[in-house]
Motif scaffolding. Structure first.
Motif, PDB file in Angstrom:
ATOM      1  N   PHE A   1       4.375  30.896 -34.587  1.00  0.00           N
ATOM      2  CA  PHE A   1       5.685  30.280 -34.319  1.00  0.00           C
ATOM      3  C   PHE A   1       6.009  29.198 -35.363  1.00  0.00           C
ATOM      4  O   PHE A   1       7.166  29.025 -35.749  1.00  0.00           O
ATOM      5  CB  PHE A   1       5.706  29.615 -32.943  1.00  0.00           C
ATOM      6  CG  PHE A   1       5.804  30.556 -31.770  1.00  0.00           C
ATOM      7  CD1 PHE A   1       5.850  31.933 -31.940  1.00  0.00           C
ATOM      8  CD2 PHE A   1       5.853  30.049 -30.480  1.00  0.00           C
ATOM      9  CE1 PHE A   1       5.940  32.788 -30.851  1.00  0.00           C
ATOM     10  CE2 PHE A   1       5.946  30.888 -29.376  1.00  0.00           C
ATOM     11  CZ  PHE A   1       5.987  32.263 -29.562  1.00  0.00           C
ATOM     12  N   SER A   2       4.979  28.443 -35.766  1.00  0.00           N
ATOM     13  CA  SER A   2       5.211  27.261 -36.615  1.00  0.00           C
ATOM     14  C   SER A   2       5.869  27.621 -37.937  1.00  0.00           C
ATOM     15  O   SER A   2       6.573  26.797 -38.521  1.00  0.00           O
ATOM     16  CB  SER A   2       3.897  26.509 -36.859  1.00  0.00           C
ATOM     17  OG  SER A   2       3.047  27.226 -37.736  1.00  0.00           O
ATOM     18  N   GLN A   3       5.646  28.835 -38.421  1.00  0.00           N
ATOM     19  CA  GLN A   3       6.349  29.261 -39.630  1.00  0.00           C
ATOM     20  C   GLN A   3       7.632  30.009 -39.281  1.00  0.00           C
ATOM     21  O   GLN A   3       8.651  29.863 -39.951  1.00  0.00           O
ATOM     22  CB  GLN A   3       5.442  30.145 -40.489  1.00  0.00           C
ATOM     23  CG  GLN A   3       4.241  29.417 -41.037  1.00  0.00           C
ATOM     24  CD  GLN A   3       4.622  28.095 -41.693  1.00  0.00           C
ATOM     25  OE1 GLN A   3       5.313  28.065 -42.699  1.00  0.00           O
ATOM     26  NE2 GLN A   3       4.185  26.991 -41.102  1.00  0.00           N
ATOM     27  N   ALA A   4       7.578  30.805 -38.225  1.00  0.00           N
ATOM     28  CA  ALA A   4       8.752  31.584 -37.834  1.00  0.00           C
ATOM     29  C   ALA A   4       9.942  30.694 -37.507  1.00  0.00           C
ATOM     30  O   ALA A   4      11.099  31.096 -37.693  1.00  0.00           O
ATOM     31  CB  ALA A   4       8.417  32.483 -36.646  1.00  0.00           C
ATOM     32  N   GLU A   5       9.699  29.471 -37.024  1.00  0.00           N
ATOM     33  CA  GLU A   5      10.818  28.617 -36.638  1.00  0.00           C
ATOM     34  C   GLU A   5      11.560  28.034 -37.837  1.00  0.00           C
ATOM     35  O   GLU A   5      12.629  27.466 -37.699  1.00  0.00           O
ATOM     36  CB  GLU A   5      10.347  27.495 -35.714  1.00  0.00           C
ATOM     37  CG  GLU A   5       9.563  26.385 -36.381  1.00  0.00           C
ATOM     38  CD  GLU A   5       9.265  25.229 -35.424  1.00  0.00           C
ATOM     39  OE1 GLU A   5       9.858  25.210 -34.335  1.00  0.00           O
ATOM     40  OE2 GLU A   5       8.442  24.362 -35.775  1.00  0.00           O
ATOM     41  N   HIS A   6      10.990  28.165 -39.053  1.00  0.00           N
ATOM     42  CA  HIS A   6      11.691  27.655 -40.240  1.00  0.00           C
ATOM     43  C   HIS A   6      13.027  28.348 -40.417  1.00  0.00           C
ATOM     44  O   HIS A   6      14.065  27.704 -40.568  1.00  0.00           O
ATOM     45  CB  HIS A   6      10.836  27.849 -41.491  1.00  0.00           C
ATOM     46  CG  HIS A   6       9.851  26.748 -41.727  1.00  0.00           C
ATOM     47  ND1 HIS A   6      10.237  25.474 -42.060  1.00  0.00           N
ATOM     48  CD2 HIS A   6       8.499  26.731 -41.689  1.00  0.00           C
ATOM     49  CE1 HIS A   6       9.169  24.715 -42.211  1.00  0.00           C
ATOM     50  NE2 HIS A   6       8.105  25.456 -41.987  1.00  0.00           N
ATOM     51  N   ASP A   7      13.017  29.652 -40.494  1.00  0.00           N
ATOM     52  CA  ASP A   7      14.253  30.422 -40.594  1.00  0.00           C
ATOM     53  C   ASP A   7      13.962  31.895 -40.327  1.00  0.00           C
ATOM     54  O   ASP A   7      12.801  32.305 -40.233  1.00  0.00           O
ATOM     55  CB  ASP A   7      14.938  30.234 -41.950  1.00  0.00           C
ATOM     56  CG  ASP A   7      14.111  30.761 -43.111  1.00  0.00           C
ATOM     57  OD1 ASP A   7      13.870  31.976 -43.161  1.00  0.00           O
ATOM     58  OD2 ASP A   7      13.706  29.957 -43.966  1.00  0.00           O
TER      59      ASP A   7
ATOM     60  N   ALA B   1      12.283  34.494 -32.708  1.00  0.00           N
ATOM     61  CA  ALA B   1      12.334  35.898 -32.287  1.00  0.00           C
ATOM     62  C   ALA B   1      12.804  36.797 -33.426  1.00  0.00           C
ATOM     63  O   ALA B   1      12.235  37.868 -33.676  1.00  0.00           O
ATOM     64  CB  ALA B   1      13.254  36.044 -31.071  1.00  0.00           C
ATOM     65  N   THR B   2      13.825  36.364 -34.138  1.00  0.00           N
ATOM     66  CA  THR B   2      14.344  37.164 -35.255  1.00  0.00           C
ATOM     67  C   THR B   2      13.322  37.278 -36.365  1.00  0.00           C
ATOM     68  O   THR B   2      13.084  38.360 -36.928  1.00  0.00           O
ATOM     69  CB  THR B   2      15.645  36.543 -35.802  1.00  0.00           C
ATOM     70  OG1 THR B   2      16.607  36.484 -34.750  1.00  0.00           O
ATOM     71  CG2 THR B   2      16.197  37.362 -36.945  1.00  0.00           C
ATOM     72  N   SER B   3      12.690  36.156 -36.691  1.00  0.00           N
ATOM     73  CA  SER B   3      11.688  36.152 -37.756  1.00  0.00           C
ATOM     74  C   SER B   3      10.511  37.058 -37.422  1.00  0.00           C
ATOM     75  O   SER B   3      10.090  37.895 -38.242  1.00  0.00           O
ATOM     76  CB  SER B   3      11.190  34.720 -37.995  1.00  0.00           C
ATOM     77  OG  SER B   3      10.049  34.711 -38.831  1.00  0.00           O
TER      78      SER B   3
END
Length: 438
Positions: free
Chosen positions: A265-271, A307-309
């Motif tokens: 999550f910690s990277q996915a939340e970037h964009d 979710a998109t990432s």
């Protein structure tokens, strides 16, 4: 509607795995032609009109009404006041992070950033002189969010390297963040301007009446900033052209699944373009991580981005072994590489390509982002195969030192003349021969 995140499930035993992995990893650094045209026009305008062009674009894009670029400069007093006005716990956290980042880069300078020389048997001195860049510009993103940690990671190694002037530029919205201004003061920013985008990069690269020309530009930004950095390279140095953020986790199944899911999550939340990949030989553990993703996703404020990432660019990959997982990791060459293992030092020697390697279950990537000490500006998009994290060495340059003794000239002159005649460069050869004893 309930959000869900379904990273691509792959197995190295399935046919077509290599092609499927390559497709998932694909990301092009090529910028949209429309963006390239806009950036080219902005850079040309800033070179031609200086302050006036920078002011015009800044007012337009940031919806300001400034009448001069001087109005957009932040003084040392403002940065210091922001630092002193922070809540005590926030100020202490910022100071501790800065101290750790500084200590790491001071050690880095001692190990790889010092001048050296030696004399050979005939007394000839050979060596290298390491000197800092005179003036650097650091670009700090600040359009959608503020990144004080980015200030620390760019400015502190420059200061440790001995750079005399550090010019910070940050879009106006980011400059409203007290923590960011406090970080600039703590990290040694000399001057700061509330300008962003391609116009800020152009101002740093070519100089204007108000913004001084720098020797190197570092720091991340959006597609317009990346395009501008690419275009001004050669007039100034740049650190890198950064792509979307990435994490790859090598897991042996011993780390709590919730921890690994949150690290993804910690990277996915970037964009939405960020990439999170898990490599693990244990299918049951991969299932457990997916259940943790499903359970924790609704709790996340940036759940839609995550979710998109994960769905579009993420992958949960079952490997035959941890050894094979290491081989695939080297192929991916990720920005952030976590070894979520009971024995991370068993696997670390097998890993050749990564921006930063995080060893063991307790070493979350987020600690590296903020306060562990090593730099968080890292190569992305497989460029860790040939590039390194931002460091003290990025703010230095090296000059070779050569002092040939009289005895040395007798040996080297013969060698040089022979090779010069072979290349057809008689003046080179004669310059060496004139120093030979007759």
């Amino acid at each position: 509607m309930t959000l869900s995140a379904r990273p691509l499930r792959l197995s190295t035993t399935e046919g077509g795995f290599d092609a499927a992995l390559a497709a998932r990893l694909h990301w092009s650094a090529d910028t949209d032609a429309g963006i390239e045209k806009v950036v080219a026009d902005i850079i040309a305008d800033v070179r031609s009109r200086g302050d006036a062009a920078v002011l015009e674009y800044t007012n337009r894009f940031d919806r300001l009404a400034a009448t001069s670029l001087r109005e957009l400069e932040l003084g040392q007093a403002e940065m210091k006041a922001a630092f002193e006005g922070l809540p005590a716990r926030q100020r202490e956290a910022l100071e501790n992070a800065a101290r750790r980042v500084r200590s790491y880069h001071e050690a880095q300078k001692k190990a790889s950033g010092e001048s050296w020389s030696y004399r050979d048997a005939d007394g000839t001195l050979l060596g290298q002189k390491v000197t800092p860049v005179d003036r650097v510009g650091i670009y700090v993103p600040g359009g959608k969010a503020a990144y004080p940690s980015s200030v620390l990671m760019n400015a502190i190694p420059a200061q440790v390297a001995g750079v005399a002037e550090i010019i910070m530029v940050v879009p106006h919205p980011g400059a409203q963040n007290a923590l960011l201004l406090a970080a600039a003061w703590l990290a040694g920013a000399t001057r700061a301007f509330t300008i962003g985008g391609a116009q800020a990069v152009a101002a740093l690269a070519y100089g204007t009446e108000t913004v001084p020309r720098v020797d190197k530009v570092t720091g991340p930004g959006n597609a317009y900033v990346a395009s501008a950095k690419r275009r001004v390279f050669g007039q100034v140095g740049i650190d890198m052209i950064a792509g979307p953020s990435e994490i790859l986790v090598l897991a042996d199944g011993t780390t709590p699944a919730d921890w690994v899911a949150m690290d993804l999550f910690s990277q996915a939340e970037h964009d939405e373009l960020a990439q999170s990949i898990l490599l693990c030989p244990d299918a049951a553990y991969i299932d457990e991580v997916q259940r943790a993703i499903d359970r924790m996703l609704p709790e996340m404020p940036r759940a839609g981005i995550i979710a998109t990432s994960l769905t579009n660019r993420g992958a949960l990959i079952r490997t035959r072994s941890m050894e094979e997982a290491c081989e695939i990791s080297n192929r991916v060459a990720p920005e952030h590489l976590e070894i979520a293992s009971a024995d991370p030092h068993r696997w670390e020697p097998l890993l050749r390509h990564a921006g930063a390697i995080f060893l063991g279950a307790y070493t979350s990537e987020s600690l590296g982002d903020y306060c562990a000490g090593p730099n968080h500006v890292l190569p992305t998009s497989t460029t860790a195969r040939f590039s390194s994290p931002l460091g003290v060495y990025d703010f230095q340059k090296r000059s070779s030192l050569i002092e040939v003794s009289q005895a040395g000239a007798q040996v080297l002159g013969v060698i040089a003349a022979e090779l010069a005649y072979g290349e057809g460069l008689q003046a080179h050869a004669r310059a060496a021969e004139l120093r030979l004893k007759r």
